[in-house]
Write a protein that holds these residues in place. Structure first.
Motif, short mmCIF file in Angstrom:
data_model
loop_
_atom_site.label_atom_id
_atom_site.label_comp_id
_atom_site.label_asym_id
_atom_site.label_seq_id
_atom_site.Cartn_x
_atom_site.Cartn_y
_atom_site.Cartn_z
N PRO A 63 4.52 8.20 -4.67
CA PRO A 63 3.46 8.29 -3.66
C PRO A 63 2.51 9.47 -3.87
N THR A 64 3.02 10.58 -4.40
CA THR A 64 2.18 11.75 -4.64
C THR A 64 1.10 11.44 -5.65
N GLN A 65 1.44 10.63 -6.64
CA GLN A 65 0.46 10.23 -7.65
C GLN A 65 -0.70 9.47 -7.00
N GLN A 66 -0.39 8.68 -5.98
CA GLN A 66 -1.46 7.91 -5.35
C GLN A 66 -2.43 8.81 -4.58
N ILE A 67 -1.95 9.89 -4.04
CA ILE A 67 -2.84 10.86 -3.41
C ILE A 67 -3.78 11.45 -4.46
N ASN A 68 -3.20 11.85 -5.59
CA ASN A 68 -4.00 12.42 -6.68
C ASN A 68 -5.02 11.42 -7.20
N GLN A 69 -4.60 10.17 -7.31
CA GLN A 69 -5.50 9.14 -7.84
C GLN A 69 -6.64 8.86 -6.87
N SER A 88 4.58 2.19 2.41
CA SER A 88 3.58 1.96 3.45
C SER A 88 3.33 3.19 4.31
N ASP A 89 4.35 4.01 4.52
CA ASP A 89 4.18 5.26 5.27
C ASP A 89 3.60 6.36 4.40
N ALA A 90 4.17 6.51 3.20
CA ALA A 90 3.75 7.61 2.31
C ALA A 90 2.33 7.44 1.80
N ALA A 91 1.76 6.23 1.93
CA ALA A 91 0.39 5.99 1.47
C ALA A 91 -0.66 6.50 2.45
N GLY A 96 -6.06 8.77 3.72
CA GLY A 96 -6.79 9.84 4.39
C GLY A 96 -7.79 10.53 3.49
N VAL A 97 -7.44 10.67 2.20
CA VAL A 97 -8.37 11.27 1.23
C VAL A 97 -9.66 10.47 1.18
N ALA A 98 -9.53 9.15 1.09
CA ALA A 98 -10.71 8.28 1.04
C ALA A 98 -11.45 8.29 2.36
N ASN A 99 -10.72 8.26 3.46
CA ASN A 99 -11.36 8.27 4.78
C ASN A 99 -12.24 9.50 4.95
N ARG A 100 -11.74 10.66 4.52
CA ARG A 100 -12.51 11.89 4.69
C ARG A 100 -13.76 11.90 3.82
N ALA A 101 -13.72 11.16 2.72
CA ALA A 101 -14.87 11.07 1.83
C ALA A 101 -15.77 9.88 2.18
N ASP A 102 -15.47 9.19 3.29
CA ASP A 102 -16.23 8.01 3.71
C ASP A 102 -16.24 6.91 2.66
N VAL A 103 -15.12 6.78 1.94
CA VAL A 103 -14.95 5.69 0.97
C VAL A 103 -14.15 4.58 1.64
N PRO A 104 -14.69 3.37 1.76
CA PRO A 104 -13.94 2.27 2.37
C PRO A 104 -12.67 1.96 1.56
N VAL A 105 -11.61 1.59 2.27
CA VAL A 105 -10.32 1.32 1.63
C VAL A 105 -9.85 -0.09 1.97
N ILE A 106 -9.35 -0.78 0.93
CA ILE A 106 -8.69 -2.07 1.08
C ILE A 106 -7.27 -1.89 0.57
N SER A 107 -6.29 -2.47 1.24
CA SER A 107 -4.92 -2.44 0.70
C SER A 107 -4.58 -3.83 0.17
N GLY A 111 0.88 -3.34 3.20
CA GLY A 111 0.05 -2.67 4.19
C GLY A 111 0.26 -1.16 4.17
N VAL A 112 -0.59 -0.46 4.91
CA VAL A 112 -0.50 1.00 5.08
C VAL A 112 -0.31 1.27 6.57
N ASN A 113 0.67 2.09 6.90
CA ASN A 113 1.02 2.32 8.30
C ASN A 113 0.24 3.49 8.91
N GLY A 114 -1.06 3.52 8.68
CA GLY A 114 -1.89 4.57 9.23
C GLY A 114 -3.17 4.72 8.44
N GLY A 115 -4.07 5.57 8.94
CA GLY A 115 -5.35 5.73 8.29
C GLY A 115 -6.26 4.55 8.59
N LYS A 116 -7.45 4.59 8.07
CA LYS A 116 -8.43 3.53 8.29
C LYS A 116 -8.50 2.64 7.05
#
Length: 298
Positions: A63-69, A88-91, A96-107, A111-116
């Motif tokens: 999961p840490t790699q996905q934050i870096n990516q 789903s939780d650790a993602a 959140g990284v993408a949300n703060r940069a205003d980058v739309p996210v699709i899973s 699923g992802v259990n939080g964030g936009k």
């Protein structure tokens, strides 16, 4: 010039162009699995058809790699990002990284259990679990002891397939689930878990494995009983379908990974354009048996 025209038409964002040299990012949980390779290939083909540049990464189930990516994607000014969560939780921090940069996210797939998150594109795992339960119950004649090899804990796919299987198997009172344990969607772990289950329950008549990789490992652990003990899987990878065709597996609930990858790019483009998105996009599954395995193309 043609590619530039396609790009301009496909990613005309509301009011601005984010710029940069990469259009989309796709963060996969792992590429050490034929199913996710299929998603990658589908996404690559669709991006190429649209004239888009896509950066596809492998988190190696970390999961840490996905934050870096995701941080890499935002630094590349991607217009949208797709994540296939390791967990789903650790993602949530990665989203959140993408949300703060205003980058739309699709899973995708999980699923992802939080964030936009704009949309979650996945196979109908609950329906697939029910389909697997019915196939296994019929294969063992409606009675006997069965085992359940669960997927990676913390993933929505594992939970949903388990939910569907549990709902489906309750319709068969003559069947008893005597063992269940995660094998993390991994072939080697599937073999080891199945071997341990057989030591405690030598009279198992059937097995549901929540993906093809675990089912193939289980089949190997069964040894001479492979084919006699009915094994139903989930994914519909080339290896899984070949095993159904050869009789090692009884059936597999086939997903359509290339279609999932194609749709991920499609919905990411819509998200980048600011179009309204459905919360969930369900891709149908189909049961592959020995009767239709030869003709099945995935």
């Amino acid at each position: 010039m043609a590619a530039a025209a396609v790009l301009a038409g496909s990613l005309a964002l509301s009011g601005c162009d984010r710029g940069g040299h990469t259009d989309l990012g796709l963060a996969l949980s792992t590429m050490n699995n034929p199913f996710f390779v299929g998603i990658k290939e589908g996404a690559q083909a669709e991006a190429k058809a649209r004239g888009l540049k896509i950066n596809i990464t492998d988190a190696q189930n970390d999961p840490t790699q996905q934050i870096n990516q995701m941080e890499t994607f935002t630094s590349q000014n991607v217009k949208a990002a797709v994540i296939n969560p390791v967990d789903s939780d650790a993602a949530v921090p990665a989203v959140g990284v993408a949300n703060r940069a205003d980058v739309p996210v699709i899973s995708i797939d999980r699923g992802v259990n939080g964030g936009k998150v704009g949309s979650t594109i996945a196979s109908d795992n609950v329906a697939g679990g029910r389909l697997a339960a019915k196939a296994l119950a019929e294969a063992v004649g409606g009675k006997g002891k069965v085992a359940f090899l669960e997927g990676l804990p913390g993933t929505s796919a594992a939970r949903e397939r388990g939910k569907g299987f549990e709902e489906g198997i309750r319709a068969w009172p003559g069947i008893e689930v005597v063992a269940r344990q995660p094998a993390d969607f991994d072939r080697t772990k599937g073999m080891d878990v199945m071997a341990n289950m057989l030591q405690a329950h030598g009279d198992i008549a059937g097995v549901f494995a929540a993906n093809d990789e675990m089912a193939l490992g289980a089949s190997k652990a069964l040894g001479s009983a492979s084919g006699k003990v009915k094994v139903v899987a989930f994914d519909g990878t080339p290896d899984g379908i070949a095993a159904v065709r050869d009789g090692a597996l009884t059936a597999t609930v086939a997903q359509q990974p290339r279609l999932l990858g194609k749709q991920a790019v499609d919905w990411a483009v819509r998200a980048a354009e600011g179009k309204p998105l459905p919360r969930e996009v369900k891709v149908p599954v189909v049961l592959v048996t020995r009767e239709n395995a030869t003709a099945f193309t995935g």
